[in-house]
Design an enzyme around this catalytic site. Structure first.
Site, PDB file in Angstrom:
ATOM      1  N   ASP A   1       0.840  -1.199   0.000  1.00 15.17           N
ATOM      2  CA  ASP A   1       0.000   0.000   0.000  1.00 15.17           C
ATOM      3  C   ASP A   1       0.886   1.264   0.000  1.00 15.17           C
ATOM      4  O   ASP A   1       1.878   1.324   0.736  1.00 15.17           O
ATOM      5  CB  ASP A   1      -0.846  -0.061   1.288  1.00 15.17           C
ATOM      6  CG  ASP A   1      -2.000   0.904   1.313  1.00 15.17           C
ATOM      7  OD1 ASP A   1      -2.466   1.298   0.226  1.00 15.17           O
ATOM      8  OD2 ASP A   1      -2.448   1.256   2.425  1.00 15.17           O
TER       9      ASP A   1
ATOM     10  N   HIS B   1      -7.599   9.550   4.915  1.00 16.31           N
ATOM     11  CA  HIS B   1      -7.005   8.441   5.670  1.00 16.31           C
ATOM     12  C   HIS B   1      -7.119   8.706   7.171  1.00 16.31           C
ATOM     13  O   HIS B   1      -6.946   9.845   7.619  1.00 16.31           O
ATOM     14  CB  HIS B   1      -5.515   8.298   5.324  1.00 16.31           C
ATOM     15  CG  HIS B   1      -5.276   7.720   3.969  1.00 16.31           C
ATOM     16  ND1 HIS B   1      -4.630   8.409   2.969  1.00 16.31           N
ATOM     17  CD2 HIS B   1      -5.590   6.520   3.444  1.00 16.31           C
ATOM     18  CE1 HIS B   1      -4.557   7.646   1.893  1.00 16.31           C
ATOM     19  NE2 HIS B   1      -5.131   6.495   2.151  1.00 16.31           N
ATOM     20  N   GLY B   2      -7.394   7.669   7.916  1.00 15.37           N
ATOM     21  CA  GLY B   2      -7.326   7.758   9.372  1.00 15.37           C
ATOM     22  C   GLY B   2      -8.478   8.483  10.040  1.00 15.37           C
ATOM     23  O   GLY B   2      -8.394   8.830  11.205  1.00 15.37           O
TER      24      GLY B   2
ATOM     25  N   HIS C   1      -9.858   4.955  -0.839  1.00 16.18           N
ATOM     26  CA  HIS C   1      -8.969   4.977   0.328  1.00 16.18           C
ATOM     27  C   HIS C   1      -9.704   5.652   1.481  1.00 16.18           C
ATOM     28  O   HIS C   1     -10.692   6.355   1.277  1.00 16.18           O
ATOM     29  CB  HIS C   1      -7.680   5.728  -0.015  1.00 16.18           C
ATOM     30  CG  HIS C   1      -6.731   4.899  -0.821  1.00 16.18           C
ATOM     31  ND1 HIS C   1      -5.529   4.461  -0.350  1.00 16.18           N
ATOM     32  CD2 HIS C   1      -6.852   4.395  -2.070  1.00 16.18           C
ATOM     33  CE1 HIS C   1      -4.928   3.733  -1.269  1.00 16.18           C
ATOM     34  NE2 HIS C   1      -5.706   3.680  -2.333  1.00 16.18           N
TER      35      HIS C   1
ATOM     36  N   ASN D   1     -10.577   0.106   0.794  1.00 15.30           N
ATOM     37  CA  ASN D   1      -9.489   0.049   1.783  1.00 15.30           C
ATOM     38  C   ASN D   1      -9.959   0.386   3.198  1.00 15.30           C
ATOM     39  O   ASN D   1     -10.569   1.437   3.412  1.00 15.30           O
ATOM     40  CB  ASN D   1      -8.420   1.083   1.426  1.00 15.30           C
ATOM     41  CG  ASN D   1      -7.624   0.721   0.199  1.00 15.30           C
ATOM     42  OD1 ASN D   1      -7.941  -0.243  -0.489  1.00 15.30           O
ATOM     43  ND2 ASN D   1      -6.582   1.475  -0.063  1.00 15.30           N
ATOM     44  N   VAL D   2      -9.613  -0.481   4.132  1.00 24.75           N
ATOM     45  CA  VAL D   2      -9.917  -0.222   5.546  1.00 24.75           C
ATOM     46  C   VAL D   2      -8.663  -0.514   6.374  1.00 24.75           C
ATOM     47  O   VAL D   2      -8.127  -1.628   6.327  1.00 24.75           O
ATOM     48  CB  VAL D   2     -11.069  -1.125   6.052  1.00 24.75           C
ATOM     49  CG1 VAL D   2     -11.379  -0.821   7.522  1.00 24.75           C
ATOM     50  CG2 VAL D   2     -12.323  -0.944   5.202  1.00 24.75           C
TER      51      VAL D   2
ATOM     52  N   THR E   1      -7.509   2.008   9.537  1.00 31.78           N
ATOM     53  CA  THR E   1      -7.551   2.596  10.883  1.00 31.78           C
ATOM     54  C   THR E   1      -8.567   1.922  11.798  1.00 31.78           C
ATOM     55  O   THR E   1      -8.316   1.755  12.990  1.00 31.78           O
ATOM     56  CB  THR E   1      -7.854   4.106  10.758  1.00 31.78           C
ATOM     57  OG1 THR E   1      -6.864   4.660   9.896  1.00 31.78           O
ATOM     58  CG2 THR E   1      -7.805   4.797  12.099  1.00 31.78           C
TER      59      THR E   1
HETATM   60  P1  13P Z   1      -8.237   4.115   6.690  1.00 27.78           P
HETATM   61  O1  13P Z   1      -7.038   3.808   7.545  1.00 27.78           O
HETATM   62  O2  13P Z   1      -8.705   5.500   6.855  1.00 27.78           O
HETATM   63  O3  13P Z   1      -9.309   3.105   6.820  1.00 27.78           O
HETATM   64  O4  13P Z   1      -7.694   4.023   5.173  1.00 27.78           O
HETATM   65  C1  13P Z   1      -7.032   2.872   4.733  1.00 27.78           C
HETATM   66  C2  13P Z   1      -6.394   3.117   3.423  1.00 27.78           C
HETATM   67  O5  13P Z   1      -6.903   3.810   2.580  1.00 27.78           O
HETATM   68  C3  13P Z   1      -5.123   2.449   3.168  1.00 27.78           C
HETATM   69  O6  13P Z   1      -4.493   2.946   2.045  1.00 27.78           O
END
Ligand code: 13P
Length: 282
Positions: free
Chosen positions: A81, A179-180, A207, A229-230, A232
């Site tokens: 990633d 993200h996050g 993402h 994508n998951v 966090t």
């Molecule tokens: P999150 O950590 O916000 O769920 O995003 C994950 C991600 O997009 C990894 O590239």
């Protein structure tokens, strides 16, 4: 089977579903993610940051993904990633990753194209899939912060040119996710996603899945999102449960007493996400 991103996303496109791409943050989490996918009878994408890959060991990650795929008869992709460095990408591919993301999103458009092309050329020699990003997704990922001023949404016209020039297998889009984002949920630009979907034919990647409302999952899948994508949410789930266990347990108990409840939390989150990604109408 141990498969590429291209293979699982092709089937996802046909079925109008998304495949969950879960960031494992350590070696322990990995089997729990795959076990949830096995129970749901769905393929799964395991992804690692370069940091996690170097910490756990690329070959260890490859070995577990391959052996579990074989033992349980589940399709597993191992994906690197957000790699910005070509050396990190080469290392992962040579160790046996079946998919990589080159993240040139902070580069000027033409440089992003050139960097991505170089990665696609190398990856193709090994039969490995490539995801790339256009536009900039904000938020925090593996300690790296992208401020909101730097965020810009993917331009559909640029996406068409980018895909034609690079030959990538999947495109990560910037449509309002961060993200996050685990304390609140985000507002997605469905209009932007619709325009991108109308302009391109390859699978799209979202993402920052932690910050996506459950009610929006179906909408984005219907608009072409095939890799979800998951990261966090798993990390926070693990840390909360872990803190609770370590606070309550005696110091000399088996480590399993603290770790197994965290694994159950991971399995529960992954199961709930995969169920949403199946995109079954009520
Ligand atoms: P999150 O950590 O916000 O769920 O995003 C994950 C991600 O997009 C990894 O590239």
């Amino acid at each position: 089977m141990y498969v590429t991103l291209k293979e699982v996303l092709k089937d996802a496109d046909r079925l109008n579903i998304a495949i969950g791409a879960f960031n494992t943050h350590n070696l322990e989490m990995l089997p729990a993610i795959i076990r949830a996918a096995v129970k749901q009878k769905m393929p799964v994408i395991i992804q690692t940051s370069c940091g996690t890959a170097n910490y756990v060991g690329h070959r260890n990650l490859v070995a577990i993904c391959k052996s579990m795929a074989e033992e349980y008869g589940v399709d597993v992709v191992l994906h690197l990633d957000h790699a910005k460095d070509f050396d990190e990408i080469r290392k992962a591919i040579r160790a046996g990753y079946s998919s990589v993301m080159f993240d040139g999103s902070s580069l000027p458009f033409k440089e992003n194209i050139l960097g991505t092309k170089q990665v696609v050329k190398f990856a193709k020699e090994y039969g490995v899939s490539v995801e790339a990003e256009l536009g900039i997704v904000g938020g925090t990922e593996d300690g790296v912060v992208v401020s909101q001023e730097k965020v810009f949404y993917t331009e559909p016209r640029d996406a068409v040119e980018f895909i034609a020039e690079t030959g990538i297998d999947a495109l990560a889009v910037a449509i309002g996710t961060n993200h996050g984002q685990y304390m609140s949920k985000t507002d997605i630009s469905f209009e932007r996603l619709k325009k991108i979907k109308e302009a391109v034919t390859i699978p799209l990647v979202i993402h920052g899945g932690t910050g996506v409302k459950d009610a929006d999952v179906k909408k984005v899948i219907d608009l072409g999102i095939r890799k979800f994508n998951v990261g966090t949410e798993l990390l926070v789930g693990w840390n909360r449960k872990s803190k609770e266990c370590y606070d309550q347990q005696k110091e000399n108990v088996s480590n399993r007493e603290n770790v197994v409840p965290c694994l159950e939390t991971i399995e529960m989150i992954v199961t709930q996400k995969i169920n949403l990604f199946k995109n079954i109408s009520e």
